[in-house]
Design a protein around this motif. Structure first.
Motif, mmCIF file in Angstrom:
data_model
loop_
_atom_site.group_PDB
_atom_site.id
_atom_site.type_symbol
_atom_site.label_atom_id
_atom_site.label_comp_id
_atom_site.label_asym_id
_atom_site.label_seq_id
_atom_site.Cartn_x
_atom_site.Cartn_y
_atom_site.Cartn_z
ATOM 1 N N ILE A 1 -14.876 -3.101 -3.492
ATOM 2 C CA ILE A 1 -14.442 -4.481 -3.757
ATOM 3 C C ILE A 1 -13.408 -4.909 -2.712
ATOM 4 C CG2 ILE A 1 -13.255 -5.983 -5.404
ATOM 5 C CD1 ILE A 1 -14.591 -4.467 -7.638
ATOM 6 N N ASN A 2 -12.540 -3.993 -2.327
ATOM 7 C CA ASN A 2 -11.530 -4.336 -1.321
ATOM 8 C C ASN A 2 -12.152 -4.710 0.017
ATOM 9 O OD1 ASN A 2 -9.110 -4.395 -2.625
ATOM 10 N ND2 ASN A 2 -8.719 -2.210 -2.405
ATOM 11 N N ARG A 3 -13.275 -4.087 0.334
ATOM 12 C CA ARG A 3 -13.960 -4.448 1.589
ATOM 13 C C ARG A 3 -14.437 -5.891 1.504
ATOM 14 N NH1 ARG A 3 -16.072 0.917 2.343
ATOM 15 N NH2 ARG A 3 -17.963 0.495 1.156
ATOM 16 N N THR A 11 -11.445 -8.281 1.643
ATOM 17 C CA THR A 11 -10.908 -8.438 3.006
ATOM 18 C C THR A 11 -11.701 -9.494 3.757
ATOM 19 O OG1 THR A 11 -10.292 -6.126 2.992
ATOM 20 C CG2 THR A 11 -10.393 -7.185 5.131
ATOM 21 N N PHE A 14 -2.284 1.663 -3.275
ATOM 22 C CA PHE A 14 -3.374 1.114 -2.460
ATOM 23 C C PHE A 14 -4.167 2.255 -1.823
ATOM 24 C CE2 PHE A 14 -4.899 -1.047 1.499
ATOM 25 C CZ PHE A 14 -5.663 -2.001 0.879
ATOM 26 N N PHE A 46 -5.949 -3.898 -5.662
ATOM 27 C CA PHE A 46 -6.813 -4.673 -4.765
ATOM 28 C C PHE A 46 -6.004 -5.280 -3.607
ATOM 29 C CE2 PHE A 46 -8.942 -4.711 -8.896
ATOM 30 C CZ PHE A 46 -10.155 -4.163 -8.523
ATOM 31 N N VAL A 47 -6.729 -5.683 -2.586
ATOM 32 C CA VAL A 47 -6.082 -6.213 -1.369
ATOM 33 C C VAL A 47 -5.046 -7.323 -1.644
ATOM 34 C CG1 VAL A 47 -6.507 -7.413 0.807
ATOM 35 C CG2 VAL A 47 -7.977 -5.558 0.141
ATOM 36 N N ILE A 104 -6.633 -9.486 8.616
ATOM 37 C CA ILE A 104 -6.015 -9.104 7.336
ATOM 38 C C ILE A 104 -5.437 -7.678 7.416
ATOM 39 C CG2 ILE A 104 -6.401 -8.757 4.854
ATOM 40 C CD1 ILE A 104 -6.794 -11.612 5.530
ATOM 41 N N LEU A 134 -12.658 -4.844 12.991
ATOM 42 C CA LEU A 134 -13.412 -4.888 11.732
ATOM 43 C C LEU A 134 -14.909 -4.872 11.998
ATOM 44 C CD1 LEU A 134 -12.336 -5.466 8.604
ATOM 45 C CD2 LEU A 134 -13.946 -7.315 8.913
#
Lengths: 395, 210
Positions: free
Chosen positions: A200-202, A205, B51, B57-58, B102, B147
């Motif tokens: 989910i974090n991917r 982002t 984390f 979460f982000v 990010i 990325l």
């Protein structure tokens, strides 16, 4: 006390001339305009610096329209008239009743008082000042106007976000989610919550990158993500009514969220709750079937597999499999297979010294011509130039 | 005496309004800048560990880093006045061809909170710019972020450019979704970090701080 309340029968024609004169005098000090009082039907009653002659029916309609617009948006809006004049108006009200309005107007030429190359007249300021003057004289219902302004602002924000969403390339985020979904589902099922959050974090982002500083857009993306994960949960066997209820409550709460500080705990709670719902239903469902299908496709990419082979591998009829696949992955079976083959070929082009023909073969393309065509369509360049380009970058 | 635990908690939960006002209160109460910084770092470390363990979460990480950054801005003048010196200067940026920021921003903010002076070059940074910034600021650490798989070659080019300048005492740390330890080894980077929180440990390790 409302100046109009002093009158026994509130009627705009009885509006104190001295009040109008005061407004007109003050307003004309700052702005090169004409100003008048009109009835709700646009009939002119008093005027200062106004154009000579009678107003036509169309003209009256236009002035009446301006008053209505002033009420609708809670502040004057400028209307351009074919006679090359611009008008804006504030409604005169007693409680919620509109008794008429005060209209200001100017010639188009007056817009650029210091020449065409110079800054134009600040019409927005002119509109705002007119409203404030009339509010100060207590001739309008400022609470109603303020409410309309807030409503308008909210609508405007919503429209802007919708517009941005249309411009944004949402497909990137959606495709990433679809690619990650089978793994997400299986990690939730296996109780590997840590891996699930990593996936989910991917996605998050990518969302945050796409939206940048536009917070309303971040919210819209989050809404989309939550809705998609809820759909996954329902497909994985979660109770649709329960999910809908949760979803509805979450979305309602999201509306009042105004900062990232509020959004972060909201998102955490929603995602954890949804993952709980998925984990609680370890049934074999369509999502799991599609996961198996995609795994099968990856393992047999170099072989000449087709839809029927994959359908057979997951024990579904070809037509039902096709429907399920498209519904779940968002694109047809063949399209997805070609995409996977091209991605595989691209990887081989970078990582190996195999010839183009060998790579086409190893990626499951029977004909090199079809491989080259498919590759070019999806990657925007031929396999050869892709390899060359990547090699140059490395060098 | 004021309890700095509240400041730690405010940083950890990303409550920047509270974090900044508590920082100011702590300064007004004449607490030493170093003790205030330590309280912030504890909060940042706690959320960073969570984390790293994929417990948050982000966005949660992002708001904590913002709270830290804004509180640091208030604390910085007093820190400098008290004779505090950053442990080293680090240059950070997303490599050429990549506009994602990010992850890079998170690392940048976390480094700032861990006593490093951070020069953030932004995104789409050419190898030349990295080299020039290292020389200009006498940086001892460079963070390269990517990325996209397609920008990984730029990472290699940047590492080569830095190495060819014989800036031998500069350590290079790379990170980003497609990057792995073996890629780091392959291109000759000194270290690899899988996430923002680990990037602090890796940086300190490379600089021989901890």
């Amino acid at each position: 006390m409302n100046s109009l309340e002093q009158l026994s029968q509130p009627n705009i024609s009885e509006l104190d001339r001295s009040i109008f004169r005061r407004i007109a005098q003050n307003y004309l000090l700052n702005w090169p305009v004409g100003i008048c009082v009109v009835q709700p039907d646009g009939q002119r009653l008093m005027a200062k610096n106004w154009w000579a002659g009678r107003d036509s029916v169309t003209h009256r309609d236009l002035l009446a329209f301006n008053v209505q617009e002033g009420l609708r948006f809670g502040e004057p809006t400028v209307t351009y008239c074919p006679d090359k004049r611009l008008y804006w108006a504030v409604p005169i009200m007693q409680n919620s009743k509109v008794l008429g309005g005060i209209v200001a107007g100017t010639e188009e030429e007056a817009l650029f008082p210091s020449g065409m190359d110079q800054p134009p007249l600040d019409l927005r300021k002119a509109c705002c000042e007119l409203r404030l003057m009339i509010e100060r004289e207590n001739l309008t219902n400022s609470a109603v106007l303020e409410k309309h302004r807030i409503d308008t602002e909210r609508e405007r924000e919503r429209a802007e976000v919708l517009h941005l969403l249309k411009l944004e390339d949402l497909s990137g985020v959606r495709q990433l989610y679809l690619r990650e979904e089978p793994r997400l589902l299986s990690t939730i099922r296996q109780g590997d919550r840590s891996e699930s959050r990593l996936i989910i974090n991917r996605i998050l982002t990518m969302i945050l990158h796409h939206a940048g500083d536009r917070f309303e857009l971040v919210k819209s993306f989050m809404m989309e993500l939550v809705a998609t994960i809820c759909r996954t949960a329902v497909e994985a066997g979660a109770d649709p009514e329960e999910m809908l209820g949760n979803n509805f409550q979450s979305m309602t709460a999201l509306a009042s969220i105004r900062s990232m500080e509020q959004l972060a705990p909201w998102l955490h709670a929603v995602l954890e709750r949804t993952m709980d719902a998925i984990a609680a239903h370890p049934d074999n469902t369509s999502s799991m079937i599609i996961t198996s299908a995609i795994t099968f496709m990856q393992q047999h990419l170099h072989e000449p597999i087709g839809r029927d082979d994959v359908a057979m591998a997951v024990d579904l009829s070809p037509s039902h499999f096709s429907r399920l696949f498209k519904h779940h992955v968002g694109q047809g079976f063949n399209q997805t297979l070609v995409r996977m083959r091209v991605d595989h070929a691209a990887e081989l082009l970078i990582k190996t010294r195999m010839s183009i023909g060998q790579i086409a073969h190893a990626s499951g393309f029977k004909e090199q011509g079809y491989f080259a065509k498919s590759f070019h369509r999806l990657m925007g360049q031929s396999p050869r130039s892709y390899r060359q380009h990547q090699a140059n970058c490395m060098a | 005496m004021m309890d700095l635990k509240d400041l730690t908690e405010a940083i950890k939960t990303g409550n920047r309004t509270q974090a900044t006002s508590l920082t100011q209160e702590a300064l007004d109460a004449d607490l030493t800048p170093q003790s205030i910084l330590d309280a912030m770092v504890v909060g940042m470390d706690e959320i960073g560990d969570k984390f790293k363990r994929n417990e948050v979460f982000v966005p949660e990480m992002l708001i904590a880093a913002r709270a830290m950054n804004e509180s640091m801005a208030i604390l910085e003048p007093s820190l400098v006045k008290s004779g505090y010196k950053p442990l080293a200067t680090a240059v950070i940026g997303t490599v050429q061809g990549d506009l994602h920021d990010i992850g890079k921003n998170l690392v940048s903010m976390m480094w700032k909170g861990s006593a490093l002076n951070v020069i953030d070059l932004g995104t789409n940074v050419t190898p030349d710019k990295f080299v020039a910034a290292i020389k200009e600021h006498d940086a001892k650490l460079v963070g390269l972020s990517a990325l996209l798989t397609t920008t990984m070659p730029s990472m290699k080019a940047t590492v080569e450019a830095i190495k060819s300048e014989e800036l031998s005492d500069v350590k290079i740390l790379i990170g980003g979704a497609p990057v792995t330890q073996s890629f780091a080894d392959q291109i000759g980077a000194d270290g690899y970090s899988p996430d923002a929180a680990s990037a602090v440990d890796s940086a300190h390790q490379l600089l021989g701080i901890r």
